[in-house]
Design an enzyme around this catalytic site. Structure first.
Site, PDB file in Angstrom:
ATOM      1  N   ASN B 389      38.900   1.585   1.249  1.00  0.00           N
ATOM      2  CA  ASN B 389      39.281   0.515   2.029  1.00  0.00           C
ATOM      3  C   ASN B 389      40.606   0.194   2.010  1.00  0.00           C
ATOM      4  O   ASN B 389      41.395   0.297   2.967  1.00  0.00           O
ATOM      5  CB  ASN B 389      38.251  -0.725   1.891  1.00  0.00           C
ATOM      6  N   ASP B 390      40.802  -0.626   1.006  1.00  0.00           N
ATOM      7  CA  ASP B 390      42.186  -1.144   0.746  1.00  0.00           C
ATOM      8  C   ASP B 390      43.275  -0.150   0.912  1.00  0.00           C
ATOM      9  O   ASP B 390      44.530  -0.329   1.174  1.00  0.00           O
ATOM     10  CB  ASP B 390      42.283  -2.194  -0.604  1.00  0.00           C
ATOM     11  N   VAL B 391      43.104   0.967   0.288  1.00  0.00           N
ATOM     12  CA  VAL B 391      44.095   2.088   0.143  1.00  0.00           C
ATOM     13  C   VAL B 391      44.462   2.494   1.547  1.00  0.00           C
ATOM     14  O   VAL B 391      45.514   3.355   1.786  1.00  0.00           O
ATOM     15  CB  VAL B 391      43.795   3.206  -0.753  1.00  0.00           C
TER      16      VAL B 391
END
Lengths: 104, 464
Positions: B389-391
């Site tokens: 997700n964040d990456v």
């Protein structure tokens, strides 16, 4: 401050070791690919298990009637050993996987 | 003789650590350091002399070593690959506890003979340092372990940092007070410092987000190194000193390197933009997202020319690496080019994804590092994101108010289409919304990564 200085003077060799080790640690680690950060952390984790040596010394010098020291020392030996053995074995397992994909 | 053994031990640690920094020699390096450690331990048991006297209580020592070895070996052998960061954290905590216990026993030893001399004071100071650092490392590691396996949630409240700093200040002041003035109530104060150190370890780690745990573990790792080095001073023991300080400084550098890989500063990690206090722009109006079914996904992927898989923590949690490899071989057999894009901090620790995929026998050359992958997305038909997700959050590039702004990401939005497998629309570990999911070329494929992959494999086998 004087006591600190006189202490350092008395332990000059150890002080040298500390300072040189700091630089060595920095040198050795710099420029490591990020893939290896975790195994490296794990390996370093196993190395600081040298603290086990202190635990062995504590244990080996405790007098036989001093139950507090015996019990705490015994606990310290166990914990330290888990750190050393577990640390090296886990690191080896991580690296084993790097190896298997290299050889293919 | 013993000092020679210690010298050899120290050298093996240095060589071992050096070799661990290179993929080709890493495993050998680990073995060399382990050998040096074994030598140093055996040497201490049989050759240690203090004022001409050897050690006693051999029964206890050997029993402790045996029990510890069995526990350590079995837990290290049986732990699942996904749970390794937790395991390392736990081992680290044990090292810290060991250092703290040594200090407690040594304090008990010397509390009767405390004298108003410099040597005695310095010794007391070192005992305090070893105890405080060891206890903080122990308590912190246990919390980090709990956070990684989801038993402990992030806790943060107003004024937390002030409270933390105050506790730390009290610890330092109390320790200094006892060491310098040698009051008669030493034992009680020593116990108080021990208790406060444990509390500090807990409240130090509690507010830090779970995604930042690898950094915290690395930091606590270097703490334990310093605690071990305190033991080296106490016993005039060079191998403890080299080993401890080496890990202390190497661990600190490693911590900073890890932060750099996320393009953040250590201070930022510890004080935490991720702490959760400010949701940033997360509350802004979001568009609708589009769902995609299994059979459509199978068609899209089965007839693509090039697919890049982006694995994340979701893959690790679902233990989906084997299913993933199966999908990859199946697609390859159909002539689809399949690659994996590995973000340096995907998962819960750097290299997490590499280790997982290697376990499933994914060939090394299929793994693309971030820079390589970013060069290839434009020619990619389908990007399949598995629990990352964040990456892949474009806010890291475009939204200066985002807590992850500035972190390098995988630019998956350059691909022709993006399929995101997640369990739900819940934001990722950093707690921020991801605009990627609402972009027109993105489709959501909900479900557990392993089940979804297995069904996908079945779908491709049966229907295409």
């Amino acid at each position: 401050m004087t006591p600190v200085f006189s202490f350092l003077e008395q332990h000059l060799e150890l002080t040298y070791i500390v300072i040189l080790s700091i630089f060595l640690g920095v040198e050795v680690i710099s420029r490591v690919p990020s893939v290896l950060h975790t195994p490296l952390m794990s390996g370093a984790n196993a190395i600081h298990g040298v603290v086990i040596i202190g635990a062995i010394i504590v244990m080996g010098q405790a007098s036989e009637e001093n139950y507090l020291a015996l019990i705490l020392g015994f606990l310290a030996v166990i914990l330290g050993t888990v750190n050393v053995v577990g640390g090296f074995v886990v690191t080896d397992r991580m690296l084993e996987m790097f190896k298997s994909k290299k050889s293919k | 003789m013993l000092s020679l053994i210690y010298l050899i031990g120290s050298v093996t640690f240095i060589i071992g650590l050096k070799m661990l920094g290179n993929p080709a020699t890493a495993r050998k390096g680990n073995a060399i350091a382990a050998g040096g450690m074994a030598l140093a331990i055996l040497g201490t048991i049989f050759l240690y002399r203090h004022h001409g006297q050897g050690l006693h209580n051999y029964g206890w020592i050997i029993a402790g070593l045996l029990i510890g070895s069995v526990i350590g070996f079995i837990s290290a052998r049986t732990v699942k690959m996904t749970a390794m960061p937790e395991m390392v954290s736990l081992f680290n905590g044990m090292g810290g506890a060991c250092a703290a216990l040594i200090s407690v026993v040594e304090f008990e030893h010397m509390s009767d003979t405390l004298a108003d001399t410099t040597g005695s004071r310095m010794q007391l100071g070192i005992i305090f340092a070893g105890m405080v650092i060891g206890a903080v490392s122990f308590a912190g590691s246990v919390i980090a372990w709990g956070k990684l396996n989801g038993r402990i949630r992030d806790v943060s409240f107003q004024g937390q940092h002030i409270l933390n700093m105050s506790v730390l200040a009290v610890i330092v002041l109390l320790a200094a007070y006892v060491t310098i003035l040698l009051p008669s109530s030493t034992v009680i104060l020593f116990a108080a410092v021990l208790a406060l150190s444990l509390v500090y370890g807990i409240i130090f780690v509690l507010p830090i987000g779970g995604a930042d745990m690898p950094v915290v573990i690395s930091l606590l790792n270097s703490f334990t190194g310093v605690a071990a080095a305190c033991g080296g001073f106490l016993y005039n023991n060079p191998v403890m000193l080299t080993g401890g300080i080496l890990v202390g400084s190497a661990g600190t550098i490693l911590t900073i390197l890890m932060c750099k890989a996320m393009n953040r500063s250590l201070k930022n990690v510890l004080i935490g933009a991720f702490g959760g206090a400010k949701p940033g722009s997360a509350s802004k109006e979001q568009g609708a997202y589009k769902e995609i079914g299994l059979s459509d996904t199978a068609v899209v992927m089965g007839y693509a020319n090039k697919v890049i898989i982006v694995p994340g923590y979701g893959l690790a949690v679902a233990q989906a690496q084997h299913a993933c490899h199966e999908l990859e071989t199946l697609l390859e057999a159909r002539g689809v080019e399949v690659k994996y894009a590995i973000h340096p901090v995907a998962g819960r620790m750097p290299g997490h994804m590499n280790v997982l995929l290697a376990e499933a026998d994914v060939p090394y050359d299929k793994l693309l590092e971030m820079e390589q992958a970013n060069g290839q997305f434009t020619t990619t038909d389908v990007v399949l994101i598995l629990g990352a997700n964040d990456v892949v959050n474009p806010a890291a590039k475009s939204d200066p108010s985002s807590p992850i702004y500035g972190m390098p990401i995988l630019e998956v939005e350059n691909a022709r289409s993006v399929i995101v497998n997640k369990r739900s629309m819940k934001p990722g570990y950093a707690g921020i919304e991801n605009d990627l999911f609402f972009q027109p070329k993105t489709s959501m494929l909900f479900g557990d990564a392993k089940q979804v992959l297995q069904q996908l494999v079945a779908e491709i086998v049966n229907s295409l």
